[in-house]
Design a protein around this motif. Structure first.
Motif, PDB file in Angstrom:
ATOM      1  N   TYR A 126     -34.934  35.174  34.933  1.00  0.00           N
ATOM      2  CA  TYR A 126     -33.583  35.731  34.993  1.00  0.00           C
ATOM      3  C   TYR A 126     -32.770  35.096  33.874  1.00  0.00           C
ATOM      4  N   TYR A 127     -31.957  35.890  33.174  1.00  0.00           N
ATOM      5  CA  TYR A 127     -31.143  35.393  32.069  1.00  0.00           C
ATOM      6  C   TYR A 127     -29.668  35.653  32.369  1.00  0.00           C
ATOM      7  N   ALA A 128     -28.830  34.657  32.106  1.00  0.00           N
ATOM      8  CA  ALA A 128     -27.392  34.785  32.344  1.00  0.00           C
ATOM      9  C   ALA A 128     -26.616  34.493  31.071  1.00  0.00           C
ATOM     10  N   ASN A 129     -25.627  35.326  30.788  1.00  0.00           N
ATOM     11  CA  ASN A 129     -24.757  35.170  29.626  1.00  0.00           C
ATOM     12  C   ASN A 129     -23.317  35.170  30.107  1.00  0.00           C
ATOM     13  N   LEU A 130     -22.645  34.024  29.958  1.00  0.00           N
ATOM     14  CA  LEU A 130     -21.268  33.901  30.382  1.00  0.00           C
ATOM     15  C   LEU A 130     -20.294  33.944  29.204  1.00  0.00           C
ATOM     16  N   GLY A 131     -20.788  34.399  28.059  1.00  0.00           N
ATOM     17  CA  GLY A 131     -19.909  34.583  26.914  1.00  0.00           C
ATOM     18  C   GLY A 131     -19.738  33.340  26.071  1.00  0.00           C
ATOM     19  N   ASP A 132     -18.725  33.372  25.232  1.00  0.00           N
ATOM     20  CA  ASP A 132     -18.489  32.303  24.272  1.00  0.00           C
ATOM     21  C   ASP A 132     -18.179  30.969  24.937  1.00  0.00           C
ATOM     22  N   ALA A 133     -17.606  31.009  26.161  1.00  0.00           N
ATOM     23  CA  ALA A 133     -17.292  29.754  26.854  1.00  0.00           C
ATOM     24  C   ALA A 133     -18.567  28.968  27.130  1.00  0.00           C
ATOM     25  N   GLY A 139     -24.597  24.457  22.491  1.00  0.00           N
ATOM     26  CA  GLY A 139     -25.006  24.474  21.093  1.00  0.00           C
ATOM     27  C   GLY A 139     -24.947  25.837  20.448  1.00  0.00           C
ATOM     28  N   GLY A 140     -24.070  26.684  20.948  1.00  0.00           N
ATOM     29  CA  GLY A 140     -23.902  28.011  20.364  1.00  0.00           C
ATOM     30  C   GLY A 140     -24.794  29.078  20.967  1.00  0.00           C
ATOM     31  N   LYS A 141     -25.607  28.743  21.944  1.00  0.00           N
ATOM     32  CA  LYS A 141     -26.494  29.716  22.566  1.00  0.00           C
ATOM     33  C   LYS A 141     -25.810  30.366  23.776  1.00  0.00           C
ATOM     34  N   HIS A 142     -25.889  31.702  23.821  1.00  0.00           N
ATOM     35  CA  HIS A 142     -25.158  32.445  24.837  1.00  0.00           C
ATOM     36  C   HIS A 142     -25.929  32.636  26.148  1.00  0.00           C
ATOM     37  N   TRP A 143     -27.244  32.616  26.083  1.00  0.00           N
ATOM     38  CA  TRP A 143     -28.054  32.937  27.264  1.00  0.00           C
ATOM     39  C   TRP A 143     -28.739  31.704  27.842  1.00  0.00           C
ATOM     40  N   ILE A 144     -28.754  31.605  29.175  1.00  0.00           N
ATOM     41  CA  ILE A 144     -29.539  30.587  29.869  1.00  0.00           C
ATOM     42  C   ILE A 144     -30.683  31.296  30.573  1.00  0.00           C
ATOM     43  N   ARG A 145     -31.886  30.772  30.391  1.00  0.00           N
ATOM     44  CA  ARG A 145     -33.066  31.345  31.033  1.00  0.00           C
ATOM     45  C   ARG A 145     -33.414  30.549  32.282  1.00  0.00           C
ATOM     46  N   TYR A 146     -33.605  31.259  33.397  1.00  0.00           N
ATOM     47  CA  TYR A 146     -34.033  30.658  34.655  1.00  0.00           C
ATOM     48  C   TYR A 146     -35.409  31.218  35.008  1.00  0.00           C
ATOM     49  N   GLY A 147     -36.460  30.464  34.790  1.00  0.00           N
ATOM     50  CA  GLY A 147     -37.792  30.901  35.171  1.00  0.00           C
ATOM     51  C   GLY A 147     -37.913  30.914  36.689  1.00  0.00           C
ATOM     52  N   TYR A 148     -38.469  31.978  37.228  1.00  0.00           N
ATOM     53  CA  TYR A 148     -38.588  32.064  38.679  1.00  0.00           C
ATOM     54  C   TYR A 148     -39.435  30.936  39.253  1.00  0.00           C
ATOM     55  N   PRO A 280     -33.450  38.238  25.878  1.00  0.00           N
ATOM     56  CA  PRO A 280     -32.523  37.961  24.785  1.00  0.00           C
ATOM     57  C   PRO A 280     -33.239  37.249  23.644  1.00  0.00           C
ATOM     58  N   PRO A 281     -32.686  37.262  22.440  1.00  0.00           N
ATOM     59  CA  PRO A 281     -33.316  36.565  21.317  1.00  0.00           C
ATOM     60  C   PRO A 281     -33.528  35.089  21.634  1.00  0.00           C
ATOM     61  N   ALA A 282     -34.693  34.574  21.295  1.00  0.00           N
ATOM     62  CA  ALA A 282     -35.010  33.171  21.582  1.00  0.00           C
ATOM     63  C   ALA A 282     -34.024  32.231  20.914  1.00  0.00           C
ATOM     64  N   ALA A 283     -33.540  32.612  19.737  1.00  0.00           N
ATOM     65  CA  ALA A 283     -32.607  31.759  19.008  1.00  0.00           C
ATOM     66  C   ALA A 283     -31.250  31.660  19.702  1.00  0.00           C
ATOM     67  N   ASP A 284     -30.984  32.581  20.635  1.00  0.00           N
ATOM     68  CA  ASP A 284     -29.698  32.594  21.328  1.00  0.00           C
ATOM     69  C   ASP A 284     -29.875  32.230  22.799  1.00  0.00           C
ATOM     70  N   THR A 285     -31.018  31.594  23.138  1.00  0.00           N
ATOM     71  CA  THR A 285     -31.350  31.294  24.528  1.00  0.00           C
ATOM     72  C   THR A 285     -31.719  29.828  24.700  1.00  0.00           C
ATOM     73  N   VAL A 286     -31.257  29.230  25.790  1.00  0.00           N
ATOM     74  CA  VAL A 286     -31.646  27.876  26.144  1.00  0.00           C
ATOM     75  C   VAL A 286     -32.245  27.906  27.549  1.00  0.00           C
ATOM     76  N   ASP A 287     -33.329  27.185  27.771  1.00  0.00           N
ATOM     77  CA  ASP A 287     -33.952  27.127  29.082  1.00  0.00           C
ATOM     78  C   ASP A 287     -33.166  26.188  29.985  1.00  0.00           C
ATOM     79  N   PHE A 288     -32.937  26.596  31.206  1.00  0.00           N
ATOM     80  CA  PHE A 288     -32.108  25.815  32.117  1.00  0.00           C
ATOM     81  C   PHE A 288     -32.689  24.429  32.370  1.00  0.00           C
ATOM     82  N   THR A 289     -34.004  24.322  32.502  1.00  0.00           N
ATOM     83  CA  THR A 289     -34.607  23.011  32.765  1.00  0.00           C
ATOM     84  C   THR A 289     -34.389  22.062  31.589  1.00  0.00           C
TER      85      THR A 289
END
Length: 299
Positions: A126-133, A139-148, A280-289
């Motif tokens: 699951y990926y979540a994007n809460l915007g620029d905040a 570090g400038g990444k918009h998406w957080i990845r949550y592996g099930y 989402p693009p990997a460059a714009d994603t950070v893994d939650f863990t």
């Protein structure tokens, strides 16, 4: 909730629960009971059990739909949502959510957000994007990845159930929940957004329903029941509305938590709609863990 708690995923984990509510229920069961066979003329002339078995099959086979609705969980949150989901092979799709009240909305505002969230659901995460905040804090990444697979580690036994729901929950699970409830009844014919629909209702024992359907070990099930007890959840009322094509068009769930009442209402439309989605693009994603480890090291 502190800004740190916001960053560490409270909002995004809540969104997982939101999508589970949109897609299915606490679980589903094969149910029991008999009745006459459903005919081609709709569900009005058959028993509730037979009618709902037809609805279950038709809704499951439709594979995708547009989804919108509202969920309230005590003082924690009030959220509206809309998007499209595909359940041909697990749950995939995209949703947009707006937190309009409760502690979640307050936390998002304190972190600089406006309550809006975009979500994407793929087979493994699951990926979540809460915007620029959010991006300003990652570090400038918009998406957080949550592996099930990580959910059980984050949330204990309830995470195991959540993982199962997110990978397997489909709209027909709401129908299965009624079949498993043992007290399903036909309420009558009503209008849903101007369209005639048949209303069915029942009360589900949440713990028993999970025991029937979630792939949990005895220890996991015991821990999850304890968590349900701490939350104050005992039963859940489920109502569904079905159109003339035997498709689910509305689902309502309500119950009581220690923090207050919860209720959700979800509408389904445009069955068969395209709901494909990409990560989402990997460059714009950070893994939650990784984010958690990074923040723990900085604290």
């Amino acid at each position: 909730m502190s800004t740190s708690g916001f960053r560490r995923g409270g909002v995004a984990l809540t969104a997982v629960a939101v999508i589970a509510g949109a897609a299915g229920c606490q679980g589903g069961g094969s149910g029991s009971g008999g009745g006459t066979k459903a005919g081609s003329g709709g569900v009005a002339a058959v028993s509730p059990i037979a009618a709902l078995r037809t609805v279950e099959q038709k809704t499951s086979g439709a594979h995708s739909a547009k989804v919108d609705g509202t969920m309230v969980m005590g003082s924690a949150m009030t959220v509206t949502m809309n998007g499209a989901l595909d359940w041909a092979d697990g749950i995939t799709g995209a949703m947009e959510m707006k937190y309009t009240g409760g502690t979640m909305a307050d936390a998002m505002k304190k972190a600089g957000g406006n309550g809006a969230m975009k979500a994407r659901y793929l087979s493994d995460a699951y990926y979540a994007n809460l915007g620029d905040a959010l991006a300003a804090q990652t570090g400038g990444k918009h998406w957080i990845r949550y592996g099930y697979a990580d959910l059980s580690k984050l949330m204990g036994a309830s995470g195991d159930v959540m993982k199962d729901q997110m990978q397997n929950a489909t709209p027909d699970k709401g129908v299965k929940a009624l079949l498993a409830s043992g007290d399903v009844k036909k309420v009558g014919e009503e209008k849903v957004r101007g369209v005639s629909a048949t209303h069915y209702s029942g009360t589900v024992d949440v713990a028993k329903l999970t025991e029937k359907n979630a792939a949990l070990s005895a220890d996991q099930l015991k821990a999850f029941k304890e968590q349900l007890g701490k939350a104050g959840i005992t039963t859940e009322k489920v109502d569904i509305w079905v159109d003339k094509n035997d498709l689910l068009v509305k689902k309502s769930e309500s119950g009581q938590l220690k923090t207050g009442a919860f209720n959700s209402t979800v509408f389904y439309s445009d069955y068969g709609t395209a709901a494909s989605v990409e990560a989402p693009p990997a460059a714009d994603t950070v893994d939650f863990t990784k984010l958690m480890k990074r923040q723990a090291g900085a604290s």
